[in-house]
Write a protein that holds these residues in place. Structure first.
Motif, PDB file in Angstrom:
ATOM      1  N   LEU A  42       0.783  -1.363   0.100  1.00 48.67           N
ATOM      2  CA  LEU A  42      -0.206  -0.076  -0.066  1.00 48.67           C
ATOM      3  C   LEU A  42       0.890   1.324  -0.050  1.00 48.67           C
ATOM      4  CD1 LEU A  42      -2.835  -0.982   2.671  1.00 48.67           C
ATOM      5  CD2 LEU A  42      -3.070  -0.585   0.082  1.00 48.67           C
ATOM      6  N   LEU A  43       2.154   1.329   0.330  1.00 54.46           N
ATOM      7  CA  LEU A  43       3.031   2.242   0.470  1.00 54.46           C
ATOM      8  C   LEU A  43       3.018   3.136  -0.792  1.00 54.46           C
ATOM      9  CD1 LEU A  43       4.812   4.075   2.402  1.00 54.46           C
ATOM     10  CD2 LEU A  43       6.488   2.501   1.608  1.00 54.46           C
ATOM     11  N   ASP A  44       3.373   2.521  -1.825  1.00 54.21           N
ATOM     12  CA  ASP A  44       3.438   3.394  -3.029  1.00 54.21           C
ATOM     13  C   ASP A  44       2.202   3.951  -3.525  1.00 54.21           C
ATOM     14  OD1 ASP A  44       6.349   2.845  -3.386  1.00 54.21           O
ATOM     15  OD2 ASP A  44       5.986   0.943  -4.478  1.00 54.21           O
ATOM     16  N   PRO A  45       1.203   3.234  -3.558  1.00 53.56           N
ATOM     17  CA  PRO A  45      -0.135   3.882  -4.305  1.00 53.56           C
ATOM     18  C   PRO A  45      -0.457   4.901  -3.294  1.00 53.56           C
ATOM     19  CG  PRO A  45      -0.501   1.327  -4.146  1.00 53.56           C
ATOM     20  CD  PRO A  45       1.015   1.651  -3.384  1.00 53.56           C
ATOM     21  N   VAL A  46      -0.541   4.861  -1.944  1.00 53.31           N
ATOM     22  CA  VAL A  46      -0.883   5.768  -1.098  1.00 53.31           C
ATOM     23  C   VAL A  46       0.017   6.964  -1.265  1.00 53.31           C
ATOM     24  CG1 VAL A  46      -0.993   6.450   1.337  1.00 53.31           C
ATOM     25  CG2 VAL A  46      -2.130   4.355   0.522  1.00 53.31           C
ATOM     26  N   SER A  47       1.355   7.091  -1.280  1.00 45.75           N
ATOM     27  CA  SER A  47       2.199   7.913  -1.161  1.00 45.75           C
ATOM     28  C   SER A  47       2.139   8.678  -2.732  1.00 45.75           C
ATOM     29  CB  SER A  47       3.812   7.382  -0.959  1.00 45.75           C
ATOM     30  OG  SER A  47       4.015   6.703  -2.159  1.00 45.75           O
ATOM     31  N   ARG A  48       1.680   8.003  -3.482  1.00 46.06           N
ATOM     32  CA  ARG A  48       1.545   8.553  -5.154  1.00 46.06           C
ATOM     33  C   ARG A  48       0.310   9.330  -4.896  1.00 46.06           C
ATOM     34  NH1 ARG A  48       0.604   4.328  -8.307  1.00 46.06           N
ATOM     35  NH2 ARG A  48       2.498   3.344  -7.716  1.00 46.06           N
ATOM     36  N   LEU A  49      -0.706   9.004  -4.355  1.00 45.24           N
ATOM     37  CA  LEU A  49      -1.928   9.766  -4.241  1.00 45.24           C
ATOM     38  C   LEU A  49      -1.698  10.991  -3.323  1.00 45.24           C
ATOM     39  CD1 LEU A  49      -4.735   6.963  -3.431  1.00 45.24           C
ATOM     40  CD2 LEU A  49      -4.297   8.588  -5.371  1.00 45.24           C
ATOM     41  N   ILE A  50      -0.965  10.943  -2.043  1.00 41.99           N
ATOM     42  CA  ILE A  50      -0.535  12.136  -1.521  1.00 41.99           C
ATOM     43  C   ILE A  50       0.089  13.179  -2.005  1.00 41.99           C
ATOM     44  CG2 ILE A  50       0.696  12.631   0.598  1.00 41.99           C
ATOM     45  CD1 ILE A  50      -0.170  10.450   1.950  1.00 41.99           C
ATOM     46  N   ARG A  51       1.313  12.914  -2.813  1.00 41.06           N
ATOM     47  CA  ARG A  51       1.958  13.570  -3.738  1.00 41.06           C
ATOM     48  C   ARG A  51       1.324  14.301  -4.661  1.00 41.06           C
ATOM     49  NH1 ARG A  51       6.028   9.514  -3.674  1.00 41.06           N
ATOM     50  NH2 ARG A  51       5.381   8.951  -5.641  1.00 41.06           N
ATOM     51  N   ALA A  52       0.187  13.505  -5.301  1.00 43.60           N
ATOM     52  CA  ALA A  52      -0.618  14.342  -6.199  1.00 43.60           C
ATOM     53  C   ALA A  52      -1.614  15.418  -5.811  1.00 43.60           C
ATOM     54  CB  ALA A  52      -1.586  13.222  -7.092  1.00 43.60           C
ATOM     55  N   ASP A  53      -1.964  14.902  -4.422  1.00 44.07           N
ATOM     56  CA  ASP A  53      -2.803  15.785  -3.652  1.00 44.07           C
ATOM     57  C   ASP A  53      -2.105  17.191  -3.410  1.00 44.07           C
ATOM     58  OD1 ASP A  53      -5.508  16.644  -2.467  1.00 44.07           O
ATOM     59  OD2 ASP A  53      -4.443  16.117  -0.610  1.00 44.07           O
ATOM     60  N   ARG A  55       0.406  18.168  -4.841  1.00 43.72           N
ATOM     61  CA  ARG A  55       0.717  19.050  -6.139  1.00 43.72           C
ATOM     62  C   ARG A  55      -0.745  19.882  -6.523  1.00 43.72           C
ATOM     63  NH1 ARG A  55       1.108  14.817  -9.586  1.00 43.72           N
ATOM     64  NH2 ARG A  55       3.000  14.287  -8.659  1.00 43.72           N
ATOM     65  N   ARG A  56      -1.885  19.113  -6.390  1.00 44.79           N
ATOM     66  CA  ARG A  56      -2.991  19.984  -6.713  1.00 44.79           C
ATOM     67  C   ARG A  56      -3.313  21.202  -5.832  1.00 44.79           C
ATOM     68  NH1 ARG A  56      -4.863  14.890  -8.101  1.00 44.79           N
ATOM     69  NH2 ARG A  56      -5.580  14.373  -5.840  1.00 44.79           N
ATOM     70  N   GLY A  57      -2.978  21.020  -4.675  1.00 42.83           N
ATOM     71  CA  GLY A  57      -2.918  22.086  -3.686  1.00 42.83           C
ATOM     72  C   GLY A  57      -2.133  23.142  -4.136  1.00 42.83           C
ATOM     73  N   GLU A  59      -0.921  24.016  -6.952  1.00 44.41           N
ATOM     74  CA  GLU A  59      -1.533  24.414  -8.197  1.00 44.41           C
ATOM     75  C   GLU A  59      -2.533  25.552  -7.957  1.00 44.41           C
ATOM     76  OE1 GLU A  59      -2.341  21.097 -10.662  1.00 44.41           O
ATOM     77  OE2 GLU A  59      -0.409  20.856 -11.288  1.00 44.41           O
ATOM     78  N   ARG A  60      -3.454  25.115  -7.213  1.00 39.13           N
ATOM     79  CA  ARG A  60      -4.574  25.981  -6.546  1.00 39.13           C
ATOM     80  C   ARG A  60      -4.045  27.203  -5.847  1.00 39.13           C
ATOM     81  NH1 ARG A  60      -7.544  21.058  -5.332  1.00 39.13           N
ATOM     82  NH2 ARG A  60      -6.418  21.056  -3.108  1.00 39.13           N
ATOM     83  N   ALA A  61      -2.990  27.084  -5.243  1.00 40.24           N
ATOM     84  CA  ALA A  61      -2.505  28.369  -4.491  1.00 40.24           C
ATOM     85  C   ALA A  61      -1.681  29.158  -5.440  1.00 40.24           C
ATOM     86  CB  ALA A  61      -1.697  27.888  -3.400  1.00 40.24           C
ATOM     87  N   GLY A  62      -1.512  28.629  -6.686  1.00 37.87           N
ATOM     88  CA  GLY A  62      -0.550  29.397  -7.653  1.00 37.87           C
ATOM     89  C   GLY A  62       0.975  29.188  -7.460  1.00 37.87           C
ATOM     90  N   ARG A  63       1.278  28.360  -6.780  1.00 41.42           N
ATOM     91  CA  ARG A  63       2.833  27.805  -6.393  1.00 41.42           C
ATOM     92  C   ARG A  63       3.111  26.783  -6.901  1.00 41.42           C
ATOM     93  NH1 ARG A  63       3.484  27.549  -0.605  1.00 41.42           N
ATOM     94  NH2 ARG A  63       1.416  26.673  -0.702  1.00 41.42           N
ATOM     95  N   LEU A  64       3.736  26.619  -8.212  1.00 43.18           N
ATOM     96  CA  LEU A  64       3.805  25.275  -8.942  1.00 43.18           C
ATOM     97  C   LEU A  64       5.072  24.240  -8.387  1.00 43.18           C
ATOM     98  CD1 LEU A  64       3.315  26.337 -12.580  1.00 43.18           C
ATOM     99  CD2 LEU A  64       1.604  25.145 -11.114  1.00 43.18           C
ATOM    100  N   TYR A  65       5.896  24.978  -7.582  1.00 44.94           N
ATOM    101  CA  TYR A  65       6.981  24.229  -7.182  1.00 44.94           C
ATOM    102  C   TYR A  65       7.282  24.396  -5.576  1.00 44.94           C
ATOM    103  CZ  TYR A  65       8.323  24.071 -11.994  1.00 44.94           C
ATOM    104  OH  TYR A  65       8.576  24.043 -13.145  1.00 44.94           O
ATOM    105  N   ASP A  66       7.594  23.394  -4.782  1.00 49.93           N
ATOM    106  CA  ASP A  66       7.752  23.441  -3.390  1.00 49.93           C
ATOM    107  C   ASP A  66       9.168  24.147  -3.299  1.00 49.93           C
ATOM    108  OD1 ASP A  66       7.462  23.326  -0.892  1.00 49.93           O
ATOM    109  OD2 ASP A  66       7.839  20.912  -0.817  1.00 49.93           O
ATOM    110  N   ARG A  67       9.262  25.261  -3.065  1.00 50.25           N
ATOM    111  CA  ARG A  67      10.674  26.051  -2.660  1.00 50.25           C
ATOM    112  C   ARG A  67      10.948  25.410  -1.281  1.00 50.25           C
ATOM    113  NH1 ARG A  67       8.076  31.253  -4.556  1.00 50.25           N
ATOM    114  NH2 ARG A  67       8.274  30.667  -7.045  1.00 50.25           N
ATOM    115  N   GLY A  68      10.355  25.075  -0.718  1.00 46.66           N
ATOM    116  CA  GLY A  68      11.156  24.483   0.877  1.00 46.66           C
ATOM    117  C   GLY A  68      11.770  23.389   0.588  1.00 46.66           C
ATOM    118  N   ARG A  69      12.097  22.601  -0.354  1.00 47.06           N
ATOM    119  CA  ARG A  69      13.071  21.388  -0.471  1.00 47.06           C
ATOM    120  C   ARG A  69      14.176  21.854  -1.078  1.00 47.06           C
ATOM    121  NH1 ARG A  69      10.174  16.101  -2.719  1.00 47.06           N
ATOM    122  NH2 ARG A  69       8.890  15.884  -1.038  1.00 47.06           N
TER     123      ARG A  69
END
Length: 69
Positions: A42-53, A55-57, A59-69
């Protein structure tokens, strides 16, 4: 006054506690190895879903990249 831990209830067949963590095998027949395998599968599918969520967040906020990393 001291707190006394509650005694786990006995099973209907009178063989001990109803808590599977108390050393008795679970009634469902699921072992710890089965749970570990399920978690790994379950780890891979769930982590993929979390990353996609996330990313969508971004995009909605207008920040395409996570600059904190």
């Amino acid at each position: 006054m001291r707190a006394v831990p509650a005694k786990p209830p006995a099973r209907p067949d009178g063989t001990g506690s109803a808590d599977p963590a108390a050393g008795d095998a679970p009634a469902t027949g699921v072992t710890g190895a089965d749970i570990e395998e399920l978690a790994r599968r379950l780890l891979d599918p769930v982590s993929r879903l979390i990353r996609a969520d996330l990313r969508r967040g971004r995009e909605r906020a207008g920040r395409l990249y996570d600059r904190g990393r």
